[in-house]
Design a protein around this motif. Structure first.
Motif, PDB file in Angstrom:
ATOM      1  N   LEU A   1       0.825  -1.209   0.000  1.00  0.00           N
ATOM      2  CA  LEU A   1       0.000   0.000   0.000  1.00  0.00           C
ATOM      3  C   LEU A   1       0.861   1.262   0.000  1.00  0.00           C
ATOM      4  O   LEU A   1       0.577   2.218  -0.732  1.00  0.00           O
ATOM      5  CB  LEU A   1      -0.910  -0.005   1.231  1.00  0.00           C
ATOM      6  CG  LEU A   1      -2.164  -0.870   1.149  1.00  0.00           C
ATOM      7  CD1 LEU A   1      -2.768  -1.080   2.537  1.00  0.00           C
ATOM      8  CD2 LEU A   1      -3.199  -0.234   0.231  1.00  0.00           C
ATOM      9  N   THR A   2       1.909   1.242   0.782  1.00  0.00           N
ATOM     10  CA  THR A   2       2.812   2.389   0.833  1.00  0.00           C
ATOM     11  C   THR A   2       3.470   2.619  -0.519  1.00  0.00           C
ATOM     12  O   THR A   2       3.560   3.763  -1.007  1.00  0.00           O
ATOM     13  CB  THR A   2       3.892   2.174   1.902  1.00  0.00           C
ATOM     14  OG1 THR A   2       3.269   2.043   3.184  1.00  0.00           O
ATOM     15  CG2 THR A   2       4.872   3.345   1.936  1.00  0.00           C
TER      16      THR A   2
ATOM     17  N   PHE B   1       2.305   1.745  -3.426  1.00  0.00           N
ATOM     18  CA  PHE B   1       1.284   2.219  -4.361  1.00  0.00           C
ATOM     19  C   PHE B   1       1.055   3.718  -4.193  1.00  0.00           C
ATOM     20  O   PHE B   1       0.995   4.473  -5.165  1.00  0.00           O
ATOM     21  CB  PHE B   1      -0.020   1.452  -4.151  1.00  0.00           C
ATOM     22  CG  PHE B   1      -1.157   1.911  -5.027  1.00  0.00           C
ATOM     23  CD1 PHE B   1      -1.290   1.439  -6.324  1.00  0.00           C
ATOM     24  CD2 PHE B   1      -2.085   2.834  -4.555  1.00  0.00           C
ATOM     25  CE1 PHE B   1      -2.330   1.871  -7.137  1.00  0.00           C
ATOM     26  CE2 PHE B   1      -3.127   3.260  -5.357  1.00  0.00           C
ATOM     27  CZ  PHE B   1      -3.249   2.790  -6.651  1.00  0.00           C
ATOM     28  N   LYS B   2       0.938   4.158  -2.953  1.00  0.00           N
ATOM     29  CA  LYS B   2       0.703   5.572  -2.688  1.00  0.00           C
ATOM     30  C   LYS B   2       1.889   6.424  -3.140  1.00  0.00           C
ATOM     31  O   LYS B   2       1.719   7.513  -3.703  1.00  0.00           O
ATOM     32  CB  LYS B   2       0.432   5.784  -1.203  1.00  0.00           C
ATOM     33  CG  LYS B   2      -0.876   5.177  -0.715  1.00  0.00           C
ATOM     34  CD  LYS B   2      -1.013   5.291   0.792  1.00  0.00           C
ATOM     35  CE  LYS B   2      -2.296   4.641   1.290  1.00  0.00           C
ATOM     36  NZ  LYS B   2      -2.415   4.688   2.771  1.00  0.00           N
ATOM     37  N   GLN B   3       3.091   5.922  -2.908  1.00  0.00           N
ATOM     38  CA  GLN B   3       4.282   6.669  -3.300  1.00  0.00           C
ATOM     39  C   GLN B   3       4.411   6.782  -4.815  1.00  0.00           C
ATOM     40  O   GLN B   3       5.003   7.735  -5.328  1.00  0.00           O
ATOM     41  CB  GLN B   3       5.529   6.013  -2.710  1.00  0.00           C
ATOM     42  CG  GLN B   3       5.638   6.157  -1.203  1.00  0.00           C
ATOM     43  CD  GLN B   3       6.814   5.398  -0.622  1.00  0.00           C
ATOM     44  OE1 GLN B   3       7.393   4.520  -1.272  1.00  0.00           O
ATOM     45  NE2 GLN B   3       7.177   5.729   0.615  1.00  0.00           N
TER      46      GLN B   3
ATOM     47  N   ASN C   1       2.062   7.432  -6.736  1.00  0.00           N
ATOM     48  CA  ASN C   1       1.212   8.567  -7.133  1.00  0.00           C
ATOM     49  C   ASN C   1       0.549   8.317  -8.488  1.00  0.00           C
ATOM     50  O   ASN C   1       0.625   9.135  -9.413  1.00  0.00           O
ATOM     51  CB  ASN C   1       2.035   9.859  -7.180  1.00  0.00           C
ATOM     52  CG  ASN C   1       1.150  11.105  -7.201  1.00  0.00           C
ATOM     53  OD1 ASN C   1       0.022  11.069  -6.715  1.00  0.00           O
ATOM     54  ND2 ASN C   1       1.662  12.188  -7.768  1.00  0.00           N
TER      55      ASN C   1
ATOM     56  N   LEU D   1      -9.147   5.274 -10.108  1.00  0.00           N
ATOM     57  CA  LEU D   1      -8.520   4.501  -9.037  1.00  0.00           C
ATOM     58  C   LEU D   1      -8.551   3.008  -9.319  1.00  0.00           C
ATOM     59  O   LEU D   1      -7.560   2.305  -9.120  1.00  0.00           O
ATOM     60  CB  LEU D   1      -9.216   4.801  -7.707  1.00  0.00           C
ATOM     61  CG  LEU D   1      -8.681   4.057  -6.482  1.00  0.00           C
ATOM     62  CD1 LEU D   1      -7.196   4.315  -6.298  1.00  0.00           C
ATOM     63  CD2 LEU D   1      -9.458   4.471  -5.228  1.00  0.00           C
TER      64      LEU D   1
ATOM     65  N   TYR E   1      -1.430  -1.777 -11.264  1.00  0.00           N
ATOM     66  CA  TYR E   1      -0.354  -1.945 -10.290  1.00  0.00           C
ATOM     67  C   TYR E   1      -0.198  -3.413  -9.891  1.00  0.00           C
ATOM     68  O   TYR E   1       0.913  -3.947  -9.862  1.00  0.00           O
ATOM     69  CB  TYR E   1      -0.625  -1.094  -9.052  1.00  0.00           C
ATOM     70  CG  TYR E   1       0.540  -1.063  -8.089  1.00  0.00           C
ATOM     71  CD1 TYR E   1       1.596  -0.182  -8.296  1.00  0.00           C
ATOM     72  CD2 TYR E   1       0.593  -1.918  -6.991  1.00  0.00           C
ATOM     73  CE1 TYR E   1       2.673  -0.155  -7.426  1.00  0.00           C
ATOM     74  CE2 TYR E   1       1.657  -1.901  -6.116  1.00  0.00           C
ATOM     75  CZ  TYR E   1       2.703  -1.011  -6.339  1.00  0.00           C
ATOM     76  OH  TYR E   1       3.774  -0.998  -5.476  1.00  0.00           O
TER      77      TYR E   1
ATOM     78  N   LEU F   1      -7.230   1.092   0.787  1.00  0.00           N
ATOM     79  CA  LEU F   1      -7.424   2.465   0.312  1.00  0.00           C
ATOM     80  C   LEU F   1      -8.854   2.936   0.542  1.00  0.00           C
ATOM     81  O   LEU F   1      -9.307   3.909  -0.049  1.00  0.00           O
ATOM     82  CB  LEU F   1      -7.091   2.547  -1.184  1.00  0.00           C
ATOM     83  CG  LEU F   1      -5.626   2.275  -1.541  1.00  0.00           C
ATOM     84  CD1 LEU F   1      -5.480   2.051  -3.041  1.00  0.00           C
ATOM     85  CD2 LEU F   1      -4.733   3.418  -1.086  1.00  0.00           C
TER      86      LEU F   1
END
Length: 262
Positions: free
Chosen positions: A111-112, A114-116, A118, A126, A133, A175
């Motif tokens: 998850l981290t 994926f968020k990084q 962007n 989404l 991803y 998310l």
């Protein structure tokens, strides 16, 4: 019946390993003698299942999948390529569970990442971002697993369609996107051929509707896929494997006489 028995054995193996394929097993399929490819967006066909009444009840959960007739174990179905689920969103669609264990450190790490990355600019994109991803995160497609948990997939980066679906659901829920795993079959049209396979995919609730997401097949650009649901993974607890075994009774043993819907 032998094909169904084989698939049941496959799911029993899931119980033994506590944890499966980009697809499960090929399903017998025939095209109507007067139907040419490509297929239209709405099709009709016959399916044979072990428990037709249960299957008919289950299919009521989607708009665009219609039961036209039931005769013994054979159902005549109409299927729109762009059908949508009409199921309500409930709490477990956003919760971490025994199988969709997104609260585990391995999934939190994904998850981290994926968020990084962007990858998301607007909410409506989404689902596509999660799909793409996961399709690239799992770098070792394999049939040796047996419905691995999300945390296991996050660590191994290996699996088939069930592993893609489980990790997709975990990432979405992490998310705050409601998500569920659907098991069924796909009719795949590619290179002027039509074949059917057992498969697993996801439905994510985004922009006030369920969207179909399939990280396992998202890069099959030359293929056209019709999705036929047979079961929603509603038991995500320790007894999930037994529930999956019961789903085989609503998975088509064969699909015949595929033609355009009149």
């Amino acid at each position: 019946m032998m094909r169904l028995y084989t698939l049941v054995l496959w799911l029993l193996a899931s119980v033994a390993h506590g944890q499966s394929s980009p697809t499960f097993a090929q399903i017998e399929l025939t095209l109507h003698s007067e139907q040419a490819l490509p297929l239209p967006s709405s099709i009709q066909f016959e399916v044979v299942v072990s428990k037709p009444s249960e299957y008919q009840t289950l299919l009521a959960g989607w708009e665009g999948v219609q039961v036209d007739n039931v005769s013994g174990n054979t159902l005549t179905l109409s299927l729109n390529e762009h059908y949508v689920a009409n199921a309500p969103v409930i709490n477990k669609h956003t919760q971490s569970s025994f199988v969709i264990d997104y609260d585990e450190p391995q999934v939190q790490s994904v998850l981290t990442q994926f968020k990084q990355a962007n990858l998301v600019s607007t909410p409506d994109l989404l689902g596509q971002s999660i799909e793409q991803y996961v399709s690239t995160y799992i770098t070792e497609p394999s049939y040796i697993h047996n419905f691995a948990f999300a945390s296991t997939v996050a660590k191994s980066k290996s699996g088939d369609c069930t592993e893609f679906a489980v990790l997709t659901a975990a990432l979405a829920r992490g998310l705050d996107v409601p998500a569920r795993v659907v098991v069924g079959s796909v009719l795949v049209e590619v290179d002027k051929t039509l074949e059917a396979f057992g498969h697993a995919w996801n439905e994510l609730y985004i922009e006030n509707r369920w969207q179909r997401i399939d990280a396992a097949l998202t890069n099959q650009q030359n293929a056209r896929v019709f999705y036929l649901p047979s079961y929603v993974l509603d038991n995500e607890g320790p007894g999930y494997a037994l529930a999956l075994g019961k789903s085989m009774f609503t998975l088509p043993q064969r699909i015949t006489d595929v033609r355009g819907r009149k």
